[in-house]
Enzyme design. Structure first.
Site, PDB file in Angstrom:
ATOM      1  N   TYR A  51       0.901  -1.155   0.014  1.00 18.78           N
ATOM      2  CA  TYR A  51      -0.172   0.061  -0.079  1.00 18.78           C
ATOM      3  C   TYR A  51       0.842   1.376  -0.077  1.00 18.78           C
ATOM      4  O   TYR A  51       0.321   2.374  -0.118  1.00 18.78           O
ATOM      5  CB  TYR A  51      -0.922   0.031   1.203  1.00 18.78           C
ATOM      6  CG  TYR A  51      -1.972  -1.156   1.300  1.00 18.78           C
ATOM      7  CD1 TYR A  51      -2.225  -1.755   0.236  1.00 18.78           C
ATOM      8  CD2 TYR A  51      -2.754  -1.116   2.417  1.00 18.78           C
ATOM      9  CE1 TYR A  51      -3.068  -2.931   0.329  1.00 18.78           C
ATOM     10  CE2 TYR A  51      -3.677  -2.096   2.434  1.00 18.78           C
ATOM     11  CZ  TYR A  51      -4.060  -2.972   1.550  1.00 18.78           C
ATOM     12  OH  TYR A  51      -4.754  -3.974   1.681  1.00 18.78           O
ATOM     13  N   LEU A 190     -17.866  -3.576   1.037  1.00 14.12           N
ATOM     14  CA  LEU A 190     -19.200  -2.706   0.555  1.00 14.12           C
ATOM     15  C   LEU A 190     -19.121  -2.775  -0.987  1.00 14.12           C
ATOM     16  O   LEU A 190     -19.684  -2.228  -1.512  1.00 14.12           O
ATOM     17  CB  LEU A 190     -18.920  -1.379   0.923  1.00 14.12           C
ATOM     18  CG  LEU A 190     -18.898  -1.043   2.703  1.00 14.12           C
ATOM     19  CD1 LEU A 190     -19.027   0.466   2.787  1.00 14.12           C
ATOM     20  CD2 LEU A 190     -20.267  -1.598   3.008  1.00 14.12           C
ATOM     21  N   ILE A 228     -13.107  -4.624   7.158  1.00 14.33           N
ATOM     22  CA  ILE A 228     -12.351  -3.602   7.261  1.00 14.33           C
ATOM     23  C   ILE A 228     -12.665  -2.822   6.135  1.00 14.33           C
ATOM     24  O   ILE A 228     -11.882  -2.379   5.291  1.00 14.33           O
ATOM     25  CB  ILE A 228     -10.750  -3.694   7.119  1.00 14.33           C
ATOM     26  CG1 ILE A 228     -10.490  -5.102   5.886  1.00 14.33           C
ATOM     27  CG2 ILE A 228     -10.391  -4.529   8.539  1.00 14.33           C
ATOM     28  CD1 ILE A 228      -9.223  -5.176   5.810  1.00 14.33           C
ATOM     29  N   ARG A 236     -17.914   9.033   6.603  1.00 19.48           N
ATOM     30  CA  ARG A 236     -18.196   7.723   6.295  1.00 19.48           C
ATOM     31  C   ARG A 236     -17.571   6.735   7.394  1.00 19.48           C
ATOM     32  O   ARG A 236     -18.094   5.844   7.803  1.00 19.48           O
ATOM     33  CB  ARG A 236     -17.795   7.213   4.923  1.00 19.48           C
ATOM     34  CG  ARG A 236     -18.295   5.825   4.338  1.00 19.48           C
ATOM     35  CD  ARG A 236     -19.916   5.933   4.378  1.00 19.48           C
ATOM     36  NE  ARG A 236     -20.233   7.073   3.593  1.00 19.48           N
ATOM     37  CZ  ARG A 236     -20.313   7.039   2.231  1.00 19.48           C
ATOM     38  NH1 ARG A 236     -19.745   6.203   1.337  1.00 19.48           N
ATOM     39  NH2 ARG A 236     -20.893   8.055   1.514  1.00 19.48           N
ATOM     40  N   ASN A 240     -19.610   3.791   9.216  1.00 10.56           N
ATOM     41  CA  ASN A 240     -19.081   2.521   9.005  1.00 10.56           C
ATOM     42  C   ASN A 240     -18.982   1.858  10.464  1.00 10.56           C
ATOM     43  O   ASN A 240     -19.110   0.591  10.704  1.00 10.56           O
ATOM     44  CB  ASN A 240     -18.049   2.217   8.332  1.00 10.56           C
ATOM     45  CG  ASN A 240     -18.213   2.525   6.824  1.00 10.56           C
ATOM     46  OD1 ASN A 240     -19.127   2.452   6.445  1.00 10.56           O
ATOM     47  ND2 ASN A 240     -16.802   2.758   6.434  1.00 10.56           N
TER      48      ASN A 240
END
Length: 279
Positions: A51, A190, A228, A236, A240
């Protein structure tokens, strides 16, 4: 006061069932989102060597007032570091970027035919034995290979982090994980935003005063699956997190399970060397 997130037992560790994914978050934006998540009460942060944001996550951890032992931190070893020696050195480098002496969970990011799985698991167990991680696990491993990994590992496989959302059945993998005493962690829970306009999820959400995303995350945690979700939107983050004041009925759960379809997978890289689960 921040929410208290329930824990999911994963191998020898207790993992908060909801965490923050940081894929595609880099630099100041990544640091800001991690800091905001911790401020809101998140205690599970997920990153990876690939990442390119471990240093940003580390900066957020250093800046927060949350004690390190209250944060469950996961990172993942990239596939070009799977050889004996390479893996250990890459983990030491990750810890320096994260500014921590150890992580809570260390995963193999994707399965890879070479080097042999036994060699990679031996290296992973070595860093576990040296205390550089509290637990070890996998990411994107099909069920048969997950079982092989546990056979080759001295330490328990705490979790297998995989794509999981209403459009992709993972019943084979979830059953295998349970049989092994392991867990599943959902990435892209999602469906990269696709759940937001799904009529079934909208209808269920309206019945509970919740969004389709909150319904989806609740569906996952009621299965005993950790999740996750990643977001770059601070609002958001709070949404969540706000899924512990309602429950889905068996009928509602079944309606969501019924959304799965054969072409529901979003992941683009599926190594043809492995037989991937198709439910």
């Amino acid at each position: 006061m921040p929410h208290l997130i329930p824990d999911l037992r994963a191998g020898d560790v207790a993992m908060p069932v909801v965490g923050l994914g940081t894929w595609q978050l880099e630099g100041a934006a990544a640091q800001a989102m991690v800091e905001k998540a911790l401020e809101l009460g998140y205690r599970h942060i997920d990153t990876a060597q690939a990442y390119r944001n471990e240093q940003d996550v580390g900066a957020a951890l250093a800046a927060t007032g949350v004690p390190r032992d209250q944060i469950f931190l996961t990172t993942k070893v990239w596939v070009d570091q799977f050889a004996q020696g390479d893996l250990q050195r890459s983990v030491e480098a990750s810890l320096k970027r994260l500014r921590v002496p150890r992580v809570d969970l260390l995963l193999l990011h994707w399965p890879k035919p070479k080097p042999a799985l036994a060699e990679t698991l031996a290296a992973l167990n070595d860093v576990h034995a040296r205390g550089l991680t509290r637990a070890i696990g996998l990411s994107n491993f099909p069920s048969a290979l997950m079982a092989k990994a546990q056979t080759a590992s001295e330490a328990p496989i705490a979790t297998n982090q995989v794509e999981y959302h209403p459009y992709l059945s993972q019943k084979t993998l979830i059953a295998k994980a349970r049989a092994m005493g392991s867990t599943i962690t959902a990435w892209s829970p999602l469906a990269q935003g696709k759940v937001a306009t799904d009529p079934v999820l909208v209808e269920i959400g309206e019945a509970h005063g919740k969004t389709p995303g909150q319904v989806t995350l609740r569906w996952q945690v009621q299965q005993g699956v950790a999740t996750i979700p990643r977001t770059s939107n601070p609002a958001r983050l709070a949404e969540n997190f706000d899924i512990f004041d309602f429950a889905l009925s068996d009928a509602e759960m079944a309606r969501i399970f019924a959304l799965a379809r054969p072409n529901g997978r979003l992941g683009e890289w599926l190594d043809p060397a492995f037989e991937w689960d198709v439910d």
